[in-house]
Structures are given as C-alpha cells and as structure tokens.
Scaffold this active site. Structure first.
Site, PDB file in Angstrom:
ATOM      1  N   GLU A 171      36.569 -22.891  26.802  1.00  0.00           N
ATOM      2  CA  GLU A 171      35.251 -22.276  26.961  1.00  0.00           C
ATOM      3  C   GLU A 171      34.210 -23.373  26.784  1.00  0.00           C
ATOM      4  OE1 GLU A 171      32.546 -18.739  24.975  1.00  0.00           O
ATOM      5  OE2 GLU A 171      33.668 -20.121  23.737  1.00  0.00           O
ATOM      6  N   ASP A 181      43.883 -16.535  22.303  1.00  0.00           N
ATOM      7  CA  ASP A 181      42.642 -17.250  22.030  1.00  0.00           C
ATOM      8  C   ASP A 181      42.875 -18.235  20.888  1.00  0.00           C
ATOM      9  OD1 ASP A 181      39.606 -17.229  22.457  1.00  0.00           O
ATOM     10  OD2 ASP A 181      40.184 -15.270  23.265  1.00  0.00           O
ATOM     11  N   ASP A 215      38.585 -21.406  22.532  1.00  0.00           N
ATOM     12  CA  ASP A 215      37.230 -20.926  22.228  1.00  0.00           C
ATOM     13  C   ASP A 215      36.307 -22.111  21.916  1.00  0.00           C
ATOM     14  OD1 ASP A 215      35.620 -18.474  21.519  1.00  0.00           O
ATOM     15  OD2 ASP A 215      35.535 -19.449  19.570  1.00  0.00           O
ATOM     16  N   HIS A 256      34.265 -10.832  27.959  1.00  0.00           N
ATOM     17  CA  HIS A 256      33.868  -9.959  26.845  1.00  0.00           C
ATOM     18  C   HIS A 256      32.492 -10.311  26.299  1.00  0.00           C
ATOM     19  CE1 HIS A 256      35.222 -13.629  25.077  1.00  0.00           C
ATOM     20  NE2 HIS A 256      34.783 -13.267  23.896  1.00  0.00           N
ATOM     21  N   ASP A 257      31.855 -11.341  26.819  1.00  0.00           N
ATOM     22  CA  ASP A 257      30.562 -11.775  26.302  1.00  0.00           C
ATOM     23  C   ASP A 257      29.412 -11.468  27.257  1.00  0.00           C
ATOM     24  OD1 ASP A 257      31.583 -12.841  23.925  1.00  0.00           O
ATOM     25  OD2 ASP A 257      31.965 -14.798  24.834  1.00  0.00           O
TER      26      ASP A 257
HETATM   27  C1  GLC Z   1      33.039 -17.543  21.938  1.00  0.00           C
HETATM   28  C2  GLC Z   1      33.507 -16.130  22.129  1.00  0.00           C
HETATM   29  C3  GLC Z   1      32.503 -15.201  21.525  1.00  0.00           C
HETATM   30  C4  GLC Z   1      32.368 -15.538  20.065  1.00  0.00           C
HETATM   31  C5  GLC Z   1      32.078 -17.024  19.854  1.00  0.00           C
HETATM   32  C6  GLC Z   1      32.254 -17.423  18.429  1.00  0.00           C
HETATM   33  O1  GLC Z   1      31.838 -17.769  22.577  1.00  0.00           O
HETATM   34  O2  GLC Z   1      33.722 -15.885  23.490  1.00  0.00           O
HETATM   35  O3  GLC Z   1      32.844 -13.862  21.695  1.00  0.00           O
HETATM   36  O4  GLC Z   1      31.341 -14.793  19.493  1.00  0.00           O
HETATM   37  O5  GLC Z   1      32.955 -17.826  20.599  1.00  0.00           O
HETATM   38  O6  GLC Z   1      33.612 -17.565  18.107  1.00  0.00           O
END
Ligand code: GLC
Ligand code: CA
Length: 589
Positions: free
Chosen positions: A283, A107, A219, A360-361
């Site tokens: 993402e 990540d 991310d 994971h979210d």
């Molecule tokens: C992304 C991650 C999440 C995290 C956020 C802040 O959305 O997937 O888990 O809380 O970034 O870094």
C-alpha cells in the site's frame, strides 16, 4: 520504443494474470448471529468466490485486536480476534482456498501495533525496558505559555496524524511522548531497532507463512523509515496546530533497505502452495511520481511485486491531511490522465501496476465514478467493470463490488458511521464550525463523508433478500443497506444479465484475451472529452478498442470501423452511438 510499445518483454507471472478479491472480515458473513462477520462465515463462501472466477483471496486483518481501527491495530500477530474465530478456522480457510485452487494472502500491518500489544506494554513500562526502543519515545519540549504564563509542555514535533490531531501522545507513567502516525492506540514500531525487525519477521510473517499462506498485502509499506532526529514540519496550514509532515516519515532514508531485508530474510525462503513464487502488494500512499513508485516495484530491485498507488482514489478528495473529506469536483479528463499515467508506467519500465477502484478505505465506485440512481446503478456498474477488466496490471476487486453494492443512503445520519477516521474528521469539523474558525466546514465534511467515507465499504455484504441481506440473523455491527432486497448475490446469480453475471463473464474474457487486456500497451483517445473514455490496447498485431460512456446521455461513438464488436454492456449495441453508461469493446487481430 514505438508509441504503442507492447509489453512483450514483460515477463509473464501468475500474479500479473490473477484477479484478487478482498474480504473485510467484519462485514462479509456472520455465521453465529452475533452481528459480526467471522471466519466460519468466510469459509462457507469460498465456493462462491471460486465460482466468481477470482484467483486470490486477500483477507483484511483478522488478527487479535482491540478493533480501534478495525483490526489494523494488532495486539497479537499470532492469534485471531476471538469474535472472528480461531487459528484452526484460519487453517481451514487456507486449506479450502487451496482445495479450490485459490491462493490466499493476509494483511501485513507492521508500521505500528496496537497499544495493547505485549511489545508496547513492555516498552511503555519503563524508560529502561529492553523493548523501550521498539517504539519511538521522545521527551517533551517546553515553551512559553502566552495564555497562562510560565512554561507549557508540547510534543516533540508539530506533525498532523492521519486520523486528525497530532502524532504524539504523552505517557504519564514514563513522562515521554510516543509516536503514532495513525490513532493514539496505534504506536509506530521502530524499525531502526534490529531486534524489533527480527521479531516482526517471526511473529507477523513466518508464523503465517508456515501455515501456508501465499503472500501479503503490505499495509502502509513506505512509512517504516522515519527521518531522524525528529524535526518540525514547516507551517503550511496556519489554521491548525498540526502540520502535514509526510516528508519526515514517508519514503524515508532506510525504507528500501528494510523492504529488501524483509525479502532476503523471510519472503525469499517460501513459495506459494503450488510451488509458484509468493506475491506481495504494497500500500503505497503519498507517492505521486512514477520514479518513486518504480523504486518499490522494479523487478530487478526485488522489493514488492506491485503496489496500490492512490492517484485515482484521491479524485474528489481535498488535501490528504485535514481536507480529505472536503469534496473537490472533478472532470473525466482528470480520471483519464491518471489511468494513462499508470498504464504507461509499465511500458517503459520493469515495474508492474495494479487496477482497482474500490477497497475498504473508500466509498463505493458506482457512487464515486458512476451513478447510484435507481435507473443507472446497474448500467454504470457494468460500464465501470468493463473499464477495469480491459486495463493492464493486476486486477483487485473488493467484496460487494461484483454485485454493485452502493454507498450508505444519504438520509442516514452520522450516527450510522463507525470508522475512527470519519469520527475524528467529523468531530474536528464540528469544532472548527462552532468556534467560527471555518464556519461551513461541518457541512462540507458531512457531504464528503456521504460520498467518500471508509464506512460505505464496510456495510454488510448483501447475500440475499432476507433480513439484513442474509449477512446476519442478529443485529449487524453496521446497519445493512436499505436496498438489500433489490441488490443481492442470490438474485443476481439467477439472472443472466445481472452485475454479478457480467463480472463472471468479464473475468473469463480478460483471461481469454489476456495478451491485449493484461499485458497490452495503452493508448488514450480523445483525452479532453468530458463524457466518454475511449482507449485502445495493443499487443503485437492485436488491438482492442474500449469505449465507455460516463454520462446518462447518449454519446457519439466513433473510430470502430473495421473492428469486430466483442462485447457490450447493453443487450443491443447501437450503430454510431454509445447509450447512457454503456461500455463496449471492439477487437481486431
Ligand atoms: C491502511 C489501511 C487502513 C488503516 C491504516 C492504518 O491505510 O488500509 O484501513 O486504517 O492502514 O493501519
Ligand atoms: Ca459472528
């Protein structure tokens, strides 16, 4: 272009055909009984991943961190969170992946750091510190205080943050506010400052690329460029002090320049361990329009190979800001249109797409899209797996999905939830209910959390039927699911008709028919049907027909004439009828 244009012109790439598997380190495998997953635990399970048939392992953040946001708050990019292990454990994982012919990506979390990162500590130490402008610092605004009289201090803008509350925190020491789109412990890095960007490239990227990783999951990739100077967002939520303000910090004016620079200066200088190109997947939240997405993934732009787009994950969620956990009922045609939109996206463009319904979210896919009841959970797990396996784009699986892991049981109280986002939304809902501003808010949010909280995906992996599902001999940091004796990898490995065996079979089938599944053009049939999802995939003269029953009732099956049954999720497929939660594929050459 014909209506079912095949993507013959889509260049074949290894990362389009690969299946990725996401590991959440805290919850995968604990090797030393402290209740927390760790790197030696991951290392011990690389052979398991190889036997599953995936191609790339993505490890969520294992960097040094105070763990306010489970490692997405990094205090040192160049070190490992000590309870997880050491840099040499990571080196061992990288070598083991490569020895098993798996690639590995990490990540890349560079929109923000932890407030415990040395850069932020320096930045915060004085207004004249050379790293002051590595983060965003702004003076207070002073307005009339109608309650107390006189003036009161308010933040530079009225923006709402991701985890509830505002986006600015007051620093007593230097008497200015700093910006954080997420938790107050996650200050946003200031990408406008060139030295800061260079430091990110060295510390977060080159450090790990030099150790041999094969790419990154990037991310929050579209938030590095903010609209400057800062300004208030219009008031769209009059009940709240804080307003949704994404237009001020998402897909900002310099974002494409920054991502291109990252490629030119860093990524383009490396290859994967086998000499093939690196891979990047971004993402990409809050970007609903295909044109917006294309700017990031168009092959000729050389920004990102692909992104996670979130239309599907938002099904059932309220407004992403504030109302996220206010459950909104949805119907199957909405899901089908979303899938169609992102399948067709690649047919007329040089951009690629991703296929996923867990990470994971989010809550577990069986509970969100299938049926977690005892009689249906396996059936619906298999049907959902077939749905994904037949779609074009790169497939991403999340740990535990391959054995049909479920959400935490509804009986569990809120004290079992640990996630900062869940906690903040819950606290806010309690306040709104108790103050009478929104008296049913608490009840609604608890229901939303039971279905969609990020916590569900973070329950310990269920390896076997021993205590805590074999995840840990100690007390796990999150409670193990009550059903680990029924749902676990060890027992499923032995059963030919288990969810795990089904996934293995589907991954082989996807590879064998990758022309039609991975590269094929998508055609939605019967879009308004609320019970079944039926689509065709086309590649040259080859056609696959995929029929999925999303209900617990039998449904009529039509349109399969002259086609050969390739696979059914039931031992016996019945003529003319799709059994409850059955998935089937027919094929014609
Ligand atoms: C992304 C991650 C999440 C995290 C956020 C802040 O959305 O997937 O888990 O809380 O970034 O870094
Ligand atoms: Ca451990």
């Amino acid at each position: 272009m014909s209506p079912h244009a095949t993507n013959l012109y889509h260049k074949r790439e290894w990362w389009k055909e690969a299946t990725f598997y996401q590991i959440y380190p805290a919850s995968f495998k604990d090797s030393n009984g402290d209740g927390l997953g760790d790197l030696p635990g991951i290392l011990s399970k690389i052979p398991y991943l190889a036997s599953l048939g995936v191609d790339v392992v993505w490890i969520s953040p294992m960097f040094d961190s105070p763990q306010k946001d489970m490692g997405y708050d990094i205090s040192n990019y160049e070190d490992v969170y000590a309870p997880y292990g050491t840099i040499s454990d990571m080196e061992a994982i990288i070598s083991s992946c490569h020895a098993h012919n798996l690639k590995i990506i990490l990540d890349l979390v560079v929109n923000h750091t932890s407030d415990q990162h040395a850069w932020f500590k320096e930045s915060r130490s004085s207004r004249s510190n050379p790293k002051r402008d590595w983060y965003f610092w702004e003076p207070a605004r002073w307005v009339d205080d109608d309650v107390e009289g006189g003036k009161k201090r308010i933040p530079p803008t009225n923006w709402r943050s991701y985890f509830a509350g505002g986006t600015w925190t007051w620093d007593e020491g230097t008497e200015e506010y700093y910006l954080h789109l997420y938790d107050s412990s996650q200050p946003d890095l200031n990408w406008e400052t060139e030295d800061c960007r260079k430091a990110i490239y060295d510390s977060a990227m080159r450090f790990w690329l030099d150790k041999g990783i094969d790419g990154f999951r990037v991310d929050t990739v579209n938030k590095y460029s903010k609209v400057l100077p800062f300004r208030d967002a219009p008031i769209t939520d009059p009940k709240s002090e804080w307003q949704p303000a994404a237009e001020n910090w998402c897909n900002g004016p310099r974002i494409h320049e920054f991502i291109r620079e990252m490629n030119e200066e860093v990524l383009s200088k490396y290859t994967a361990f086998d000499g093939l190109p690196l891979v990047t997947v971004g993402e990409l939240s809050l970007t609903p329009e295909p044109e917006g997405v294309l700017r990031y993934v168009s092959a000729k732009e050389r920004e990102l190979d692909m992104v996670f787009q979130f239309d599907l994950t938002h099904l059932g969620q309220g407004d992403g800001f504030g109302g996220k956990y206010d459950f909104v009922p949805w119907k199957l045609p909405e899901l089908k249109r979303i899938v169609e939109k992102w399948q067709c996206f690649i047919e007329s463009t040089d951009g690629w797409t991703t296929v996923f319904n867990e990470n994971h979210d989010n809550g577990r896919s069986i509970d969100r899209f299938g049926n977690g009841a005892p009689e249906w959970r396996e059936k619906s797990a298999k049907m959902l797996a077939l749905w994904l396996a037949a779609l074009a784009g790169t497939l991403f699986l999340y740990q535990g999905q391959e054995i049909g892991m479920l959400n935490a049981p509804e009986e569990w109280g809120i004290e079992e939830y640990k996630d900062v986002e869940s906690m903040n939304h819950h606290r806010e809902a309690v306040q709104l209910s108790e103050s009478g501003v929104d008296s049913t808010r608490k009840e609604r949010v608890v229901k939303g959390l039971q279905l969609m909280a990020r916590d569900h995906a973070r329950l310990p992996f269920q390896w076997n039927g021993s205590v805590n599902g074999g995840f840990s001999t100690g007390k796990p940091w999150m409670r193990a699911h009550d059903l680990y004796k029924e749902i676990n990898a060890e027992s499923q490995k032995k059963e030919a008709d288990s969810v795990l065996s089904w996934y293995k079979q589907l991954l082989r089938l996807r590879e064998e028919h990758k022309d039609v599944f991975i590269y094929g053009a998508f055609e939605l049939l019967d879009p308004e049907n609320v019970s079944t999802f039926v689509f065709r995939k086309h590649y040259g003269d080859k056609t696959a027909l995929v029929a999925l029953n999303f209900t617990s009732e039998p449904q009529p099956a039509r349109g399969m004439d002259y086609m050969t049954l390739l696979i059914s999720s039931y031992a016996k497929a019945k003529e003319g009828v799709l059994q409850p939660y059955e998935g089937r594929v027919y094929i014609k050459y």
